[in-house]
Design a protein around this motif. Structure first.
Motif, PDB file in Angstrom:
ATOM      1  N   VAL A 291       0.236  11.733  -1.253  1.00  0.00           N
ATOM      2  CA  VAL A 291      -0.745  11.455  -2.304  1.00  0.00           C
ATOM      3  C   VAL A 291      -2.089  11.022  -1.724  1.00  0.00           C
ATOM      4  O   VAL A 291      -3.161  11.399  -2.241  1.00  0.00           O
ATOM      5  N   LYS A 292      -2.059  10.244  -0.656  1.00  0.00           N
ATOM      6  CA  LYS A 292      -3.270   9.602  -0.135  1.00  0.00           C
ATOM      7  C   LYS A 292      -4.394  10.584   0.186  1.00  0.00           C
ATOM      8  O   LYS A 292      -5.538  10.394  -0.273  1.00  0.00           O
TER       9      LYS A 292
ATOM     10  N   ASP B 178       0.831  -1.205   0.000  1.00  0.00           N
ATOM     11  CA  ASP B 178       0.000   0.000   0.000  1.00  0.00           C
ATOM     12  C   ASP B 178       0.867   1.257   0.000  1.00  0.00           C
ATOM     13  O   ASP B 178       0.513   2.271  -0.608  1.00  0.00           O
ATOM     14  N   ALA B 179       2.006   1.182   0.676  1.00  0.00           N
ATOM     15  CA  ALA B 179       2.885   2.347   0.801  1.00  0.00           C
ATOM     16  C   ALA B 179       3.541   2.726  -0.521  1.00  0.00           C
ATOM     17  O   ALA B 179       4.096   3.824  -0.652  1.00  0.00           O
ATOM     18  N   TYR B 180       3.501   1.844  -1.523  1.00  0.00           N
ATOM     19  CA  TYR B 180       4.092   2.132  -2.821  1.00  0.00           C
ATOM     20  C   TYR B 180       3.061   2.663  -3.816  1.00  0.00           C
ATOM     21  O   TYR B 180       3.412   3.014  -4.943  1.00  0.00           O
ATOM     22  N   ARG B 181       1.795   2.720  -3.419  1.00  0.00           N
ATOM     23  CA  ARG B 181       0.738   3.078  -4.367  1.00  0.00           C
ATOM     24  C   ARG B 181       0.982   4.456  -4.997  1.00  0.00           C
ATOM     25  O   ARG B 181       0.846   4.639  -6.205  1.00  0.00           O
TER      26      ARG B 181
ATOM     27  N   ARG C  58      11.424   7.721   1.626  1.00  0.00           N
ATOM     28  CA  ARG C  58      10.854   8.873   0.916  1.00  0.00           C
ATOM     29  C   ARG C  58       9.643   8.465   0.076  1.00  0.00           C
ATOM     30  O   ARG C  58       8.707   9.255  -0.094  1.00  0.00           O
ATOM     31  N   ALA C  59       9.665   7.250  -0.462  1.00  0.00           N
ATOM     32  CA  ALA C  59       8.509   6.773  -1.219  1.00  0.00           C
ATOM     33  C   ALA C  59       7.284   6.663  -0.319  1.00  0.00           C
ATOM     34  O   ALA C  59       6.163   6.948  -0.744  1.00  0.00           O
ATOM     35  N   ARG C  60       7.512   6.238   0.924  1.00  0.00           N
ATOM     36  CA  ARG C  60       6.396   6.149   1.878  1.00  0.00           C
ATOM     37  C   ARG C  60       5.879   7.531   2.256  1.00  0.00           C
ATOM     38  O   ARG C  60       4.664   7.739   2.382  1.00  0.00           O
TER      39      ARG C  60
END
Length: 352
Positions: free
Chosen positions: A322-323, A266-269, A314-316
């Motif tokens: 974004v979320k 989910d953290a990569y979405r 940083r991606a997380r």
């Protein structure tokens, strides 16, 4: 409201758009929207229609489509310009023309056509200016709220792209797309679908817009489709240069011309969505697509493509950015569906 009928030509003047740029010029650069049969198709330095004109699709598959331009614009010869006569509310003319369902008055079979003569002869109810103003104000208020919600979605799209590009430019490493997401291969035959399942085809996916807020039901589906779930990223593989990539907010079935990619975490979405909808990935898919007239991108080519990687942490953080934007767009899209239904219901009641 009077029961008296008048000809549409008594309150609206019609003229065809033009194919050659010979209109009025103001300033330098493309300052005016260009309208074709199905709405805005570009920009022009010239205008041939004044502010508050209604544009009607004149020929082809969008014959009878109706659009409103609050500003001066250029209208191509695929459309007709409808200009209200003195004393007539311009927005009322727009809603009246939508109410008339103009496509049913088209002529021709191979190439549908509407003419100024057909439109001018249509019978409509005579209304007072006060009645026009009242109806138009209610309907316009709903449309303006819908437009605000669409601008929210567009701004969210711009914010995500800008932040992604900033992080991508600072990234020292890359990562294969297949490490961020995997292809969903869950197909379903048409006979096994429920008629009310959500269905997304390429025509429901806007160009270069990462939120999928439009779909229909699967009642007309006659061939196998691919299942998708909320949070999946849909990538239009047919003619990928059309840049149709977006996040699904609902579950349903998608055209097999669409790749369904599910985040591995989910953290990569957020990073998966931004990467797949980036100009770089779309350009790569277009370059390696098979076929000349109807090129198709393939998952194996996308899967091994390297995209910038800022690092896991940083991606997380990017996903956390974004979320809430995606949630706001989803809420705005749901509100727009309700507003559009209300507007369409009131259109039937307020416009005779």
């Amino acid at each position: 409201m009077s029961d008296e009928q008048i000809r549409l030509g008594e309150i609206v003047a019609f003229s065809n758009g033009r194919s050659q740029a010979s209109g009025k010029r103001a300033g330098k650069g493309p300052a005016y929207r260009t309208y074709g049969a199905n709405g805005v198709i570009g920009a022009s330095e010239l205008f041939n229609a004044g502010a508050h004109a209604t544009i009607i699709g004149r020929v082809g598959s969008y014959c009878g489509a109706v659009h409103y331009s609050p500003d001066r614009c250029w209208v191509t010869d695929n459309a007709i310009i409808a200009t209200p006569k003195d004393g007539v509310n311009p927005r009322y003319v727009y809603y009246l023309l939508k109410r008339l369902d103009l496509n049913r008055y088209r002529i021709g079979s191979g190439q549908p056509l509407l003419t100024q003569g057909i439109l001018s002869r249509l019978a409509v109810a005579r209304t007072t200016r006060a009645e026009q103003d009242s109806a138009a104000s209610v309907l316009a208020a709903l449309d303006e709220k819908i437009a605000v919600n669409r601008r929210i979605a567009a701004l969210a799209d711009e914010l995500v792209r800008a932040r992604f590009e900033e992080l991508a430019a600072a990234s020292a490493t890359t990562i294969r797309i297949e490490r961020l997401g995997s292809l969903v291969r869950s197909n379903i035959q048409a006979a096994r679908m429920h008629r009310d399942e959500n269905y997304i085809a390429l025509e429901h996916m806007p160009k270069r817009h990462m939120w999928l807020t439009s779909w229909t039901d699967s009642s007309a589906v006659i061939s196998a489709k691919r299942r998708f779930a909320p949070g999946d990223v849909l990538f239009g593989k047919l003619r990928p240069y059309f840049h149709k990539v977006g996040l699904a907010f609902v579950d349903g079935v998608a055209s097999t011309d669409i790749l369904v990619v599910r985040p591995k975490q989910d953290a990569y979405r957020g990073w998966l969505l931004a990467a797949l909808s980036s100009d770089g990935v779309v350009a790569h898919a277009s370059a390696v697509g098979e076929g000349t007239r109807m090129p198709r991108a393939k998952w194996p080519d996308l899967a091994v493509h390297e995209v910038p990687w800022p690092d896991d942490a940083r991606a997380r953080v990017f996903n956390d950015f974004v979320k809430p934007l995606a949630s706001r767009v989803e809420a705005a899209a749901a509100e727009n569906m309700t507003l559009a239904r209300l507007r369409d219901t009131l259109l039937q009641r307020l416009i005779p």
